[in-house]
Design a protein around this motif. Sequence first.
Motif, short mmCIF file in Angstrom:
data_model
loop_
_atom_site.label_atom_id
_atom_site.label_comp_id
_atom_site.label_asym_id
_atom_site.label_seq_id
_atom_site.Cartn_x
_atom_site.Cartn_y
_atom_site.Cartn_z
N GLU A 109 65.07 5.34 17.69
CA GLU A 109 64.14 4.66 18.59
C GLU A 109 64.88 3.88 19.67
O GLU A 109 64.49 3.91 20.86
CB GLU A 109 63.24 3.71 17.80
N ASP A 110 65.96 3.18 19.30
CA ASP A 110 66.77 2.46 20.29
C ASP A 110 67.34 3.42 21.32
O ASP A 110 67.35 3.14 22.53
CB ASP A 110 67.92 1.73 19.60
N ARG A 113 64.70 4.56 23.81
CA ARG A 113 64.41 3.54 24.81
C ARG A 113 65.52 3.46 25.84
O ARG A 113 65.25 3.23 27.03
CB ARG A 113 64.20 2.20 24.12
N ALA A 118 63.50 2.46 29.10
CA ALA A 118 62.37 1.61 28.68
C ALA A 118 62.92 0.34 28.05
O ALA A 118 62.72 0.08 26.86
CB ALA A 118 61.49 2.36 27.70
N ASN A 122 58.60 -1.16 23.60
CA ASN A 122 58.79 -0.43 22.36
C ASN A 122 57.60 0.51 22.17
O ASN A 122 56.58 0.13 21.59
CB ASN A 122 58.90 -1.37 21.16
N ILE A 163 56.02 6.84 29.04
CA ILE A 163 56.93 6.50 27.95
C ILE A 163 56.20 6.50 26.62
O ILE A 163 56.72 6.99 25.61
CB ILE A 163 57.62 5.15 28.22
#
Length: 383
Positions: A109-110, A113, A118, A122, A163
Amino acid sequence: MDEQDERWIAREEALQRLGVKIQTLYAYVSRGRIAARPHPADPRRSLYAANDVARLTGAPGAAATLFHPGAAAGRGEAEIRSSQSVIADGRLFYRGLDAVQLSQSATMEDLARRLWDARDVNPFANLKPRVTAALGPSPRARLMQALARRADEDAGRTPGDLIAEAASVLDEAVDAAAGPGPRLRLHQRLVRGWRAPESEGDLIRRAIVLAADTPDGPAITATRAAAAGGAGLAGSLLAGVATLTGAASTREVARASDYVIQARRDPAGAARQVIARGERFGYGDARFPKGDPRAAALLDAGALPSDWARVVQAGAEATGQAPALPIALAAVARKADLPKDGAHDLWLVARMVGLLGHALDQTRDGSPMRARVRYVGPGPGAH
């Protein structure tokens, strides 16, 4: 600070030397003009390459050497402007951050982003699982089915938050590859779905971060061409993944996996057989003349058992080249006890994060993709 750490400066010092606002500094990093890496004492902060800052201010200092796969675009080639990843001074950077440094702690997930630009959002926070499960005999088949279904659903729909849509597409794709289960982190769902030991979760997380994107390749072109032609994010990703399944890089991952499996009893003999067939199987990468840092980082983190380490070393000795990412992925897949095609599946899942970034980049403000078809067939009316 030791000598190497002096190459990196804190944000406040970078802003002072550049004489710009923080938004401009972030823009320089996003465009690959200044390299950055997580602060070793606080991963929420970044350090910035003093060399790059000096180059932008005109102060003395060597400029970073970028890897360019070739000269200007020629016949049959497309030149694509991207701010997502770059190879400089033998290292891979994701929007200015060193990929190896990022892999030390970043989750999937990090990573998304970062690659999707982004920073303060989140998009994974409130996602819910899809009730309809993808069916298929393998993670790859289920993945392709899920992307095709989502592309059909999204066709003709005006996108809202791009996003958030990208996060939803990736979430569904991971569910398809991993199968149903608890709503864990993306890499944890893959570990559970592939029945790997939970103790290997961190290694799989690192592999995904390191394999997520490269600055070149036909899958990127296919993804961006689909996006430029009006396809939604799922359709663009489907085009990229379909292209990636047949790409030379994917075939090399598959050959590396075959070699690792076959070479356990006779590593040197197995390496000679592959070399005799004239096949690449995960050693040497022209983009990294001094060795692929992604492979080195992954193999070091993997702490391979002696038998797997001998297999990797035998290939390096037989080819005279350092291990590259494909052989590292193959070794990690075996250590984590993934299925036979585990390295291949790991490669595809990781690349989805980067390909979605390219689809986003192209949809938002990508450079025009110009291709001209020149007819060279028989003249009209010819028999």
